[in-house]
Scaffold this active site. Structure first.
Site, PDB file in Angstrom:
ATOM      1  N   GLU A 117      -4.882   2.485  -3.718  1.00 44.47           N
ATOM      2  CA  GLU A 117      -3.425   2.554  -3.834  1.00 44.47           C
ATOM      3  C   GLU A 117      -2.758   1.245  -3.434  1.00 44.47           C
ATOM      4  O   GLU A 117      -1.559   1.215  -3.147  1.00 44.47           O
ATOM      5  CB  GLU A 117      -2.891   3.705  -2.977  1.00 44.47           C
TER       6      GLU A 117
ATOM      7  N   HIS B  19      -5.887  15.147  -7.629  1.00 43.74           N
ATOM      8  CA  HIS B  19      -6.085  13.747  -8.021  1.00 43.74           C
ATOM      9  C   HIS B  19      -5.295  13.368  -9.267  1.00 43.74           C
ATOM     10  O   HIS B  19      -4.941  12.200  -9.454  1.00 43.74           O
ATOM     11  CB  HIS B  19      -7.582  13.476  -8.239  1.00 43.74           C
TER      12      HIS B  19
ATOM     13  N   ASP C 253       0.862  -1.179   0.000  1.00 48.12           N
ATOM     14  CA  ASP C 253       0.000   0.000   0.000  1.00 48.12           C
ATOM     15  C   ASP C 253       0.903   1.235   0.000  1.00 48.12           C
ATOM     16  O   ASP C 253       1.804   1.353   0.835  1.00 48.12           O
ATOM     17  CB  ASP C 253      -0.893  -0.012   1.246  1.00 48.12           C
TER      18      ASP C 253
END
Length: 393
Positions: free
Chosen positions: A307, A277, A264
């Site tokens: 992610e 973004h 992650d």
């Protein structure tokens, strides 16, 4: 002109005109493989034009009726190949076709454009058409094979192979048969009706093959949409789950080991909040590229959600998974993302798990997820698994 020959010519002209219009519709309003469909539309237009120009041949010399007709037909076959190359995104090389076209033009200019030269022009056209259909067949084979397998590919390519072979047969007949002009070159006489039927079937066949190509390419795109993540181009969660089930069945049958690495990206929300973004998307794409370049071809990298990324390692245990995860951690941390005037150092927290006796797929993922959150708790940018402590970056 023979009435039956005239009817067949009109049918072929209508057929190629309809195909040209259909391909243009696909390229224009429908936007289905527009580059390839435009090539196919132009190809049919050139075939139609070549046939129409052929009907103007007479005793009078005419560059347009003699040279123009044959060059238009040859151009149509060339454009069919270019369309196939565009459709399957094969390596493009214009030189062979341009060289062949230059040779044909040179050969044609050696004789006057008249009925006295039709025997010679028939030889030149037949040889060029055989070569071009062979090249079209090769390009079609290369494009279709990865998507549909050898048997279906051969079935779809067969009309092109037969076309190349039949033009070679036509060449042989022109060279050996008496009165070949009336039966195998001219399209105005009753003797030319069998040849016109061949042209009709050929026009239909090459468009059927082109439609098969387009459908195959469309199916391939649908598969990509179903199996790949649109942002990063990596395998998606669905594909990962299918691969894990496949490896799990092999584990149950023969205890063939496999392991996973779940990672992650650290502080990803801060990237979105601070830079937007689009910067977050760029970070995901860059992370995907770095991770992909650090893995073997046999390893499977997936975007597992948000992610999170998942690496599936066939034939690996926990030690190998830990080594792979550490390599990925180092590669990711060594490359910064540049966004406008900002530089973002990417890092990730890694959790490793390997299949063990009595474990299910969901338990395997849970074990890797738990290890990953342990890595986050230990300060992030580290690797954790059930067999080793954290390795700090």
């Amino acid at each position: 002109m023979d009435i039956q020959a005239e009817i067949l010519i009109e049918v072929i002209v209508l057929l190629t005109a309809a195909c040209a219009a259909a391909w243009a519709l696909l390229a224009g309003p429908l936007r289905i493989a527009p580059k390839a469909c435009r090539q196919y539309a132009v190809a049919n237009g050139l075939l139609m034009l070549g046939l129409i120009l052929n009907t103007f041949r007479s005793e009078e010399p005419s560059y347009l009726a003699w040279f123009g007709a044959d060059l238009s037909l040859i151009g149509g076959i060339i454009m069919m190949r270019f369309g196939t190359v565009f459709l399957f995104r094969l390596p493009m090389n214009y030189k062979p076709e341009l060289l062949l076209l230059a040779v044909v033009i040179f050969a044609m200019l050696l004789v006057p454009p008249s009925v006295e030269s039709q025997h010679y022009l028939g030889i030149v056209f037949s040889l060029a058409a055989a070569v071009l259909f062979a090249r079209l067949g090769v390009s079609t084979y290369k494009g279709l094979l990865p998507g549909v397998g050898a048997s279906i590919t051969l079935m779809l390519v067969m009309p092109l192979i037969l076309a190349a072979a039949l033009f070679l047969v036509r060449l042989g007949l022109i060279l050996t048969q008496e009165h070949a002009e009336e039966r195998f070159i001219s399209i105005h006489t009753a003797d030319a009706v069998p040849m016109l039927w061949f042209y009709l079937v050929l026009s239909l066949s090459i468009n059927v093959v082109a439609i098969g190509n387009a459908l195959t390419r469309l199916v391939q795109k649908i598969r990509v949409l179903a199996d790949r993540d649109m942002l990063t181009g990596l395998w998606n969660r669905r594909s990962a789950e299918l691969r894990l089930r496949e490896l799990y069945l092999r584990w149950q049958k023969g205890r063939e080991s496999f392991a996973i690495v779940l990672l992650d990206l650290d502080h990803f929300k801060k990237i979105n909040d601070k830079l937007g973004h689009q910067a977050g998307d760029a970070a995901l794409r860059q992370a995907a590229l770095i991770l992909s370049n650090s893995l073997r071809e046999t390893d499977m990298l997936c975007r597992f959600g948000g992610e999170e990324f998942l690496v599936i390692l066939a034939g690996a245990g926990i030690k190998q998974a830990h080594l792979v995860a550490e390599k990925l951690r180092e590669s990711l941390a060594a490359t910064a993302l540049r966004w406008d005037d900002d530089e973002v150092v990417l890092s990730a927290s890694f959790g490793c798990a390997a299949m063990a006796e009595g474990m299910s797929i969901s338990q395997l993922i849970s074990a890797a997820d738990h290890a990953m959150y342990q890595a986050k708790a230990c300060g992030r940018n580290c690797v954790m698994d059930s067999a080793a402590g954290p390795v700090q970056g």
